[in-house]
Design a protein around this motif. Sequence first.
Motif, PDB file in Angstrom:
ATOM      1  N   LYS A 136      -6.934   4.189   2.082  1.00 44.03           N
ATOM      2  CA  LYS A 136      -6.335   3.112   1.294  1.00 44.03           C
ATOM      3  C   LYS A 136      -5.688   2.053   2.162  1.00 44.03           C
ATOM      4  O   LYS A 136      -5.592   0.894   1.753  1.00 44.03           O
ATOM      5  CB  LYS A 136      -5.350   3.685   0.277  1.00 44.03           C
ATOM      6  N   CYS A 172      -4.426  -2.376  -8.031  1.00 51.12           N
ATOM      7  CA  CYS A 172      -5.868  -2.284  -7.808  1.00 51.12           C
ATOM      8  C   CYS A 172      -6.124  -1.508  -6.517  1.00 51.12           C
ATOM      9  O   CYS A 172      -5.195  -1.142  -5.801  1.00 51.12           O
ATOM     10  CB  CYS A 172      -6.503  -3.675  -7.725  1.00 51.12           C
ATOM     11  N   GLY A 173      -7.395  -1.248  -6.228  1.00 52.70           N
ATOM     12  CA  GLY A 173      -7.730  -0.586  -4.970  1.00 52.70           C
ATOM     13  C   GLY A 173      -7.204   0.820  -4.859  1.00 52.70           C
ATOM     14  O   GLY A 173      -7.020   1.331  -3.755  1.00 52.70           O
ATOM     15  N   GLY A 174      -6.967   1.496  -5.991  1.00 52.65           N
ATOM     16  CA  GLY A 174      -6.427   2.842  -5.953  1.00 52.65           C
ATOM     17  C   GLY A 174      -7.304   3.793  -5.153  1.00 52.65           C
ATOM     18  O   GLY A 174      -8.523   3.821  -5.333  1.00 52.65           O
ATOM     19  N   GLN A 208      -7.793   6.494 -10.138  1.00 50.02           N
ATOM     20  CA  GLN A 208      -7.403   5.095 -10.320  1.00 50.02           C
ATOM     21  C   GLN A 208      -6.812   4.881 -11.707  1.00 50.02           C
ATOM     22  O   GLN A 208      -5.772   4.224 -11.864  1.00 50.02           O
ATOM     23  CB  GLN A 208      -8.608   4.172 -10.134  1.00 50.02           C
ATOM     24  N   SER A 217      -6.731  -1.714   1.897  1.00 46.14           N
ATOM     25  CA  SER A 217      -5.664  -2.668   1.565  1.00 46.14           C
ATOM     26  C   SER A 217      -5.673  -3.847   2.510  1.00 46.14           C
ATOM     27  O   SER A 217      -5.370  -4.982   2.107  1.00 46.14           O
ATOM     28  CB  SER A 217      -4.299  -1.968   1.609  1.00 46.14           C
ATOM     29  N   THR A 250      -1.466  -1.333  -4.131  1.00 48.51           N
ATOM     30  CA  THR A 250      -2.528  -0.353  -3.976  1.00 48.51           C
ATOM     31  C   THR A 250      -1.864   0.999  -3.737  1.00 48.51           C
ATOM     32  O   THR A 250      -0.683   1.068  -3.400  1.00 48.51           O
ATOM     33  CB  THR A 250      -3.448  -0.692  -2.790  1.00 48.51           C
ATOM     34  N   ALA A 298       0.861  -1.186   0.000  1.00 42.77           N
ATOM     35  CA  ALA A 298       0.000   0.000   0.000  1.00 42.77           C
ATOM     36  C   ALA A 298       0.892   1.227   0.000  1.00 42.77           C
ATOM     37  O   ALA A 298       1.629   1.467   0.956  1.00 42.77           O
ATOM     38  CB  ALA A 298      -0.918  -0.010   1.219  1.00 42.77           C
TER      39      ALA A 298
END
Length: 312
Positions: free
Chosen positions: A207, A182-184, A80, A211, A47, A6
């Motif tokens: 985040k 991913c997971g921005g 993202q 994460s 992330t 992260a």
Amino acid sequence: MRVVIALGGNAILQRGEPLECEVQRKNIREAAEAIARIARDHQVILTHGNGPQVGLLALMNEAYGKVTPYPLDALGAQTQGMIGFMFEQELRNCMPGREVCTVSTQTLVDPEDPAFAAPDKFVGPVYSLEDSVEVQNQNPHWVMKADGQYMRRVVPSPMPKEILELSSLQHLIANEQITLICGGGGGVPVKRAPDGKLVGVEAVIDKDRASRVLAEGIEADALLILSDVEAVATNFGQPDSQNIQYITPEAMDKFNFAAGSMGPKVEACVQFVRNGGQMAAIGSLAKAAEILTGDSGTVIRNDVKEGVRYYE
């Protein structure tokens, strides 16, 4: 090992730097080089934060003025794509021949989360006290709070409940040769309406918390939270402050950390280890590989005999 990394938004656009594309590109290139050193030997799921970027887009929206500004969920989706594209390109340049994939994700939240009544997530650039008064006057619906010696906008940051694309992500990472982004920004925040349909939410997901949810969902071995700090410090800024090298979740519970900065990072790492993760760590992006081996940063594990060990 399967490692979730992260990366803080402030590591992409560092405090005080101009919010310009080339500055961000340079920082992402340097970050990609550090991450690639881990990705060559381990499977990495990356992330990233988006606080400075989503705040900048919000300023652009407000400046346009002739139409209704885009909400934060739409701006989060934009970041993202923007940040993910840059990271994917730079990681491919660092690791020729390796597969790198970027996936846009949505994060489900509870619309009754108390965070909506108490915004505390920093977004956008920092301002001097004098400049912040002008910005506040121009945007009276914004909430501003102190961020160190500066002032900065804060927005609601509800707890992540579920990553909607988790099953697709699991399918992708079954191929251990893929480096996944991913997971921005914690994912695009969404809620379910009474009729069951998904609706965007005016918020930013932390985040680090997202994460942790991701790392548990994909059964990662390690969670690394990287920013511009060398390690977690007790009593930060005080004469008796000490940098923690190793610590158990139980020992970490005895300390208090700022809700808008270090608090969510510590919370995410502690919960990940409590819920079955081998290790979690917080430290500097520049020393990412050393953190994974326990030679830098603050490492949280269940098997630290002393409970806590400090750097000398």
